[in-house]
Design a protein around this motif. Structure first.
Motif, PDB file in Angstrom:
ATOM      1  N   PHE A  59       5.479   5.342   6.048  1.00  0.00           N
ATOM      2  CA  PHE A  59       4.658   5.546   4.861  1.00  0.00           C
ATOM      3  C   PHE A  59       3.795   4.320   4.558  1.00  0.00           C
ATOM      4  O   PHE A  59       2.647   4.454   4.123  1.00  0.00           O
ATOM      5  CB  PHE A  59       5.524   5.905   3.653  1.00  0.00           C
ATOM      6  CG  PHE A  59       5.913   7.352   3.595  1.00  0.00           C
ATOM      7  CD1 PHE A  59       4.949   8.336   3.400  1.00  0.00           C
ATOM      8  CD2 PHE A  59       7.232   7.748   3.745  1.00  0.00           C
ATOM      9  CE1 PHE A  59       5.294   9.681   3.355  1.00  0.00           C
ATOM     10  CE2 PHE A  59       7.587   9.091   3.698  1.00  0.00           C
ATOM     11  CZ  PHE A  59       6.617  10.064   3.508  1.00  0.00           C
ATOM     12  N   VAL A  60       4.343   3.119   4.785  1.00  0.00           N
ATOM     13  CA  VAL A  60       3.549   1.903   4.576  1.00  0.00           C
ATOM     14  C   VAL A  60       2.314   1.934   5.469  1.00  0.00           C
ATOM     15  O   VAL A  60       1.194   1.650   5.029  1.00  0.00           O
ATOM     16  CB  VAL A  60       4.394   0.646   4.881  1.00  0.00           C
ATOM     17  CG1 VAL A  60       3.497  -0.593   4.957  1.00  0.00           C
ATOM     18  CG2 VAL A  60       5.468   0.446   3.820  1.00  0.00           C
ATOM     19  N   ALA A  61       2.521   2.306   6.749  1.00  0.00           N
ATOM     20  CA  ALA A  61       1.416   2.365   7.706  1.00  0.00           C
ATOM     21  C   ALA A  61       0.408   3.443   7.318  1.00  0.00           C
ATOM     22  O   ALA A  61      -0.811   3.224   7.366  1.00  0.00           O
ATOM     23  CB  ALA A  61       1.953   2.623   9.112  1.00  0.00           C
ATOM     24  N   MET A  62       0.904   4.607   6.913  1.00  0.00           N
ATOM     25  CA  MET A  62       0.015   5.708   6.549  1.00  0.00           C
ATOM     26  C   MET A  62      -0.764   5.401   5.271  1.00  0.00           C
ATOM     27  O   MET A  62      -1.952   5.712   5.166  1.00  0.00           O
ATOM     28  CB  MET A  62       0.817   7.005   6.393  1.00  0.00           C
ATOM     29  CG  MET A  62       1.313   7.572   7.727  1.00  0.00           C
ATOM     30  SD  MET A  62       2.165   9.164   7.569  1.00  0.00           S
ATOM     31  CE  MET A  62       3.741   8.650   6.888  1.00  0.00           C
ATOM     32  N   PHE A  63      -0.093   4.770   4.307  1.00  0.00           N
ATOM     33  CA  PHE A  63      -0.775   4.413   3.064  1.00  0.00           C
ATOM     34  C   PHE A  63      -1.856   3.365   3.326  1.00  0.00           C
ATOM     35  O   PHE A  63      -2.926   3.395   2.725  1.00  0.00           O
ATOM     36  CB  PHE A  63       0.222   3.882   2.032  1.00  0.00           C
ATOM     37  CG  PHE A  63       1.156   4.940   1.496  1.00  0.00           C
ATOM     38  CD1 PHE A  63       0.921   6.293   1.724  1.00  0.00           C
ATOM     39  CD2 PHE A  63       2.278   4.589   0.758  1.00  0.00           C
ATOM     40  CE1 PHE A  63       1.772   7.269   1.229  1.00  0.00           C
ATOM     41  CE2 PHE A  63       3.135   5.558   0.257  1.00  0.00           C
ATOM     42  CZ  PHE A  63       2.890   6.900   0.495  1.00  0.00           C
ATOM     43  N   ALA A  64      -1.558   2.434   4.225  1.00  0.00           N
ATOM     44  CA  ALA A  64      -2.554   1.431   4.596  1.00  0.00           C
ATOM     45  C   ALA A  64      -3.766   2.109   5.240  1.00  0.00           C
ATOM     46  O   ALA A  64      -4.914   1.704   5.022  1.00  0.00           O
ATOM     47  CB  ALA A  64      -1.945   0.414   5.551  1.00  0.00           C
ATOM     48  N   GLY A  65      -3.491   3.155   6.020  1.00  0.00           N
ATOM     49  CA  GLY A  65      -4.571   3.912   6.657  1.00  0.00           C
ATOM     50  C   GLY A  65      -5.462   4.601   5.643  1.00  0.00           C
ATOM     51  O   GLY A  65      -6.648   4.836   5.901  1.00  0.00           O
ATOM     52  N   LEU A  66      -4.895   4.911   4.473  1.00  0.00           N
ATOM     53  CA  LEU A  66      -5.680   5.525   3.392  1.00  0.00           C
ATOM     54  C   LEU A  66      -6.430   4.478   2.574  1.00  0.00           C
ATOM     55  O   LEU A  66      -7.163   4.815   1.648  1.00  0.00           O
ATOM     56  CB  LEU A  66      -4.764   6.327   2.460  1.00  0.00           C
ATOM     57  CG  LEU A  66      -4.108   7.598   3.010  1.00  0.00           C
ATOM     58  CD1 LEU A  66      -3.196   8.223   1.949  1.00  0.00           C
ATOM     59  CD2 LEU A  66      -5.152   8.602   3.463  1.00  0.00           C
ATOM     60  N   GLY A  67      -6.197   3.200   2.904  1.00  0.00           N
ATOM     61  CA  GLY A  67      -6.829   2.123   2.161  1.00  0.00           C
ATOM     62  C   GLY A  67      -6.081   1.760   0.894  1.00  0.00           C
ATOM     63  O   GLY A  67      -6.627   1.130  -0.012  1.00  0.00           O
ATOM     64  N   PHE A  68      -4.797   2.117   0.827  1.00  0.00           N
ATOM     65  CA  PHE A  68      -3.993   1.870  -0.369  1.00  0.00           C
ATOM     66  C   PHE A  68      -3.322   0.501  -0.270  1.00  0.00           C
ATOM     67  O   PHE A  68      -2.765   0.129   0.758  1.00  0.00           O
ATOM     68  CB  PHE A  68      -2.926   2.959  -0.513  1.00  0.00           C
ATOM     69  CG  PHE A  68      -1.968   2.723  -1.648  1.00  0.00           C
ATOM     70  CD1 PHE A  68      -2.312   3.064  -2.947  1.00  0.00           C
ATOM     71  CD2 PHE A  68      -0.718   2.161  -1.418  1.00  0.00           C
ATOM     72  CE1 PHE A  68      -1.435   2.843  -3.999  1.00  0.00           C
ATOM     73  CE2 PHE A  68       0.169   1.948  -2.457  1.00  0.00           C
ATOM     74  CZ  PHE A  68      -0.194   2.292  -3.745  1.00  0.00           C
ATOM     75  N   ASP A  69      -3.361  -0.247  -1.364  1.00  0.00           N
ATOM     76  CA  ASP A  69      -2.710  -1.557  -1.449  1.00  0.00           C
ATOM     77  C   ASP A  69      -1.965  -1.625  -2.772  1.00  0.00           C
ATOM     78  O   ASP A  69      -2.584  -1.700  -3.840  1.00  0.00           O
ATOM     79  CB  ASP A  69      -3.754  -2.670  -1.355  1.00  0.00           C
ATOM     80  CG  ASP A  69      -3.118  -4.054  -1.432  1.00  0.00           C
ATOM     81  OD1 ASP A  69      -1.874  -4.145  -1.444  1.00  0.00           O
ATOM     82  OD2 ASP A  69      -3.875  -5.038  -1.497  1.00  0.00           O
ATOM     83  N   HIS A  70      -0.623  -1.588  -2.701  1.00  0.00           N
ATOM     84  CA  HIS A  70       0.172  -1.514  -3.934  1.00  0.00           C
ATOM     85  C   HIS A  70       0.007  -2.754  -4.812  1.00  0.00           C
ATOM     86  O   HIS A  70       0.208  -2.701  -6.022  1.00  0.00           O
ATOM     87  CB  HIS A  70       1.654  -1.276  -3.610  1.00  0.00           C
ATOM     88  CG  HIS A  70       2.326  -2.457  -2.970  1.00  0.00           C
ATOM     89  ND1 HIS A  70       2.795  -3.518  -3.683  1.00  0.00           N
ATOM     90  CD2 HIS A  70       2.605  -2.725  -1.665  1.00  0.00           C
ATOM     91  CE1 HIS A  70       3.344  -4.396  -2.857  1.00  0.00           C
ATOM     92  NE2 HIS A  70       3.237  -3.946  -1.638  1.00  0.00           N
ATOM     93  N   SER A  71      -0.372  -3.866  -4.224  1.00  0.00           N
ATOM     94  CA  SER A  71      -0.491  -5.112  -4.986  1.00  0.00           C
ATOM     95  C   SER A  71      -1.748  -5.151  -5.859  1.00  0.00           C
ATOM     96  O   SER A  71      -1.834  -5.959  -6.786  1.00  0.00           O
ATOM     97  CB  SER A  71      -0.475  -6.311  -4.038  1.00  0.00           C
ATOM     98  OG  SER A  71      -1.584  -6.271  -3.166  1.00  0.00           O
ATOM     99  N   SER A  72      -2.714  -4.299  -5.542  1.00  0.00           N
ATOM    100  CA  SER A  72      -3.972  -4.336  -6.304  1.00  0.00           C
ATOM    101  C   SER A  72      -4.391  -2.954  -6.796  1.00  0.00           C
ATOM    102  O   SER A  72      -5.549  -2.716  -7.095  1.00  0.00           O
ATOM    103  CB  SER A  72      -5.089  -4.929  -5.432  1.00  0.00           C
ATOM    104  OG  SER A  72      -5.289  -4.146  -4.264  1.00  0.00           O
ATOM    105  N   THR A  73      -3.435  -2.036  -6.867  1.00  0.00           N
ATOM    106  CA  THR A  73      -3.733  -0.663  -7.290  1.00  0.00           C
ATOM    107  C   THR A  73      -2.991  -0.344  -8.579  1.00  0.00           C
ATOM    108  O   THR A  73      -1.861  -0.786  -8.778  1.00  0.00           O
ATOM    109  CB  THR A  73      -3.323   0.343  -6.190  1.00  0.00           C
ATOM    110  OG1 THR A  73      -3.925  -0.046  -4.960  1.00  0.00           O
ATOM    111  CG2 THR A  73      -3.779   1.743  -6.531  1.00  0.00           C
ATOM    112  N   SER A  74      -3.612   0.437  -9.449  1.00  0.00           N
ATOM    113  CA  SER A  74      -3.007   0.789 -10.737  1.00  0.00           C
ATOM    114  C   SER A  74      -1.812   1.718 -10.538  1.00  0.00           C
ATOM    115  O   SER A  74      -1.674   2.384  -9.504  1.00  0.00           O
ATOM    116  CB  SER A  74      -4.042   1.477 -11.629  1.00  0.00           C
ATOM    117  OG  SER A  74      -4.393   2.746 -11.089  1.00  0.00           O
ATOM    118  N   ILE A  75      -0.963   1.739 -11.555  1.00  0.00           N
ATOM    119  CA  ILE A  75       0.221   2.607 -11.517  1.00  0.00           C
ATOM    120  C   ILE A  75      -0.204   4.069 -11.431  1.00  0.00           C
ATOM    121  O   ILE A  75       0.428   4.878 -10.734  1.00  0.00           O
ATOM    122  CB  ILE A  75       1.104   2.371 -12.761  1.00  0.00           C
ATOM    123  CG1 ILE A  75       1.714   0.966 -12.715  1.00  0.00           C
ATOM    124  CG2 ILE A  75       2.208   3.429 -12.842  1.00  0.00           C
ATOM    125  CD1 ILE A  75       2.572   0.617 -13.909  1.00  0.00           C
ATOM    126  N   GLY A  76      -1.291   4.409 -12.122  1.00  0.00           N
ATOM    127  CA  GLY A  76      -1.787   5.789 -12.093  1.00  0.00           C
ATOM    128  C   GLY A  76      -2.169   6.229 -10.692  1.00  0.00           C
ATOM    129  O   GLY A  76      -1.832   7.340 -10.260  1.00  0.00           O
TER     130      GLY A  76
END
Length: 198
Positions: free
Chosen positions: A125-142
Motif C-alpha cells: 500500500f505504501v508503494a501504491m499510494f506513492a504511485g498515486l502521488g500521496f504523501d502522508h507527511s504533507s497531506t490533510s486528514i481529509g
C-alpha cells in the motif's frame, strides 16, 4: 479525484483470484451469495486496516508487524490449510443452504484473520499510494480518509460483483458440489503454499 483513483486501486488490488478469491467462490456455491460477500468483506476490512497504517504513516506499528511477518505467515498458512481440509472433506449438502446468524460472522472473521496474517501488504500500500502521488507527511486528514475510504469501497465493490456473478451459476454448479469442494480445496492450498513461499 483522489477518491476515484483510490477506488480503482481498491478494485484492482482485490480482483486477482488468489486463495481468498477461490475461498469466496467456493463459499458462494456452497452457502450462497451472502457467504461470498461476507468473505470479501472480511478481506476488504483487513485491507482497510493495512491501508490505514500505510496512509497515516504508523511506522512503529508497521515495523512491528513486518518484523513478525514470518510468524504471522506461518499462522495464516496453518489456518488456511485447516479451512481447506474442511472444504476438501466436506460432504455436499442435498440442497444449497443460505447463510444466517453466526455463520455470517464466521465467514467474515475467518477471511479477516487470513488476510491480516500478511503484513507485507503495508509495504504494498505504501508503494501504491506513492504511485498515486500521496504523501502522508504533507497531506490533510481529509485527503487521507478519502484515500482509505476509496480503497475500501473499491475492494467491497469487487467482492459484491464477484458474489453476484458467481451466484447466477450457483444452481447449475450445486449438483457437482462434491467435485467443486475437492478442486477448490486443492487449488487454494496450492495457491496458499505458493504465496507463502513467495
Amino acid at each position: 479525484m483522489l477518491l476515484i483513483k483510490s477506488f480503482i486501486l481498491g478494485l484492482s488490488v482485490s480482483a486477482p483470484v488468489g486463495p481468498i478469491g477461490l475461498l469466496c467462490i467456493q463459499r458462494i456455491i456452497s452457502r450462497g451469495k451472502a457467504a461470498g460477500f461476507m468473505t470479501g468483506l472480511g478481506a476488504s476490512s483487513a485491507n482497510l486496516f493495512y491501508a490505514s497504517i500505510a496512509a497515516f504513516g504508523f511506522s512503529i506499528v508497521s515495523s512491528f508487524l513486518i518484523e513478525q511477518e514470518f510468524v504471522l505467515r506461518i499462522v495464516g498458512a496453518i489456518f488456511l490449510f485447516y479451512l481447506e481440509i474442511k472444504i476438501f472433506l466436506k460432504r455436499p449438502a442435498k440442497s444449497a443452504s443460505n447463510l444466517e446468524g453466526d455463520g455470517m460472522v464466521s465467514m467474515f472473521l475467518s477471511t479477516f484473520l487470513l488476510m491480516i496474517t500478511n503484513p507485507v501488504n503495508i509495504l504494498n500500500f505504501v508503494a501504491m499510494f506513492a504511485g498515486l502521488g500521496f504523501d502522508h507527511s504533507s497531506t490533510s486528514i481529509g485527503s487521507t480518509l478519502s484515500l482509505i475510504i476509496g480503497v475500501f469501497l473499491g475492494a467491497v465493490s469487487w467482492w459484491l460483483i464477484l458474489s453476484s456473478v458467481v451466484s447466477l451459476f450457483r444452481k447449475k454448479i450445486t449438483n457437482h458440489l462434491g467435485l467443486v469442494n475437492k478442486m477448490a480445496g486443492l487449488m487454494i492450498v496450492v495457491l496458499g503454499i505458493m504465496s507463502f513461499i513467495k
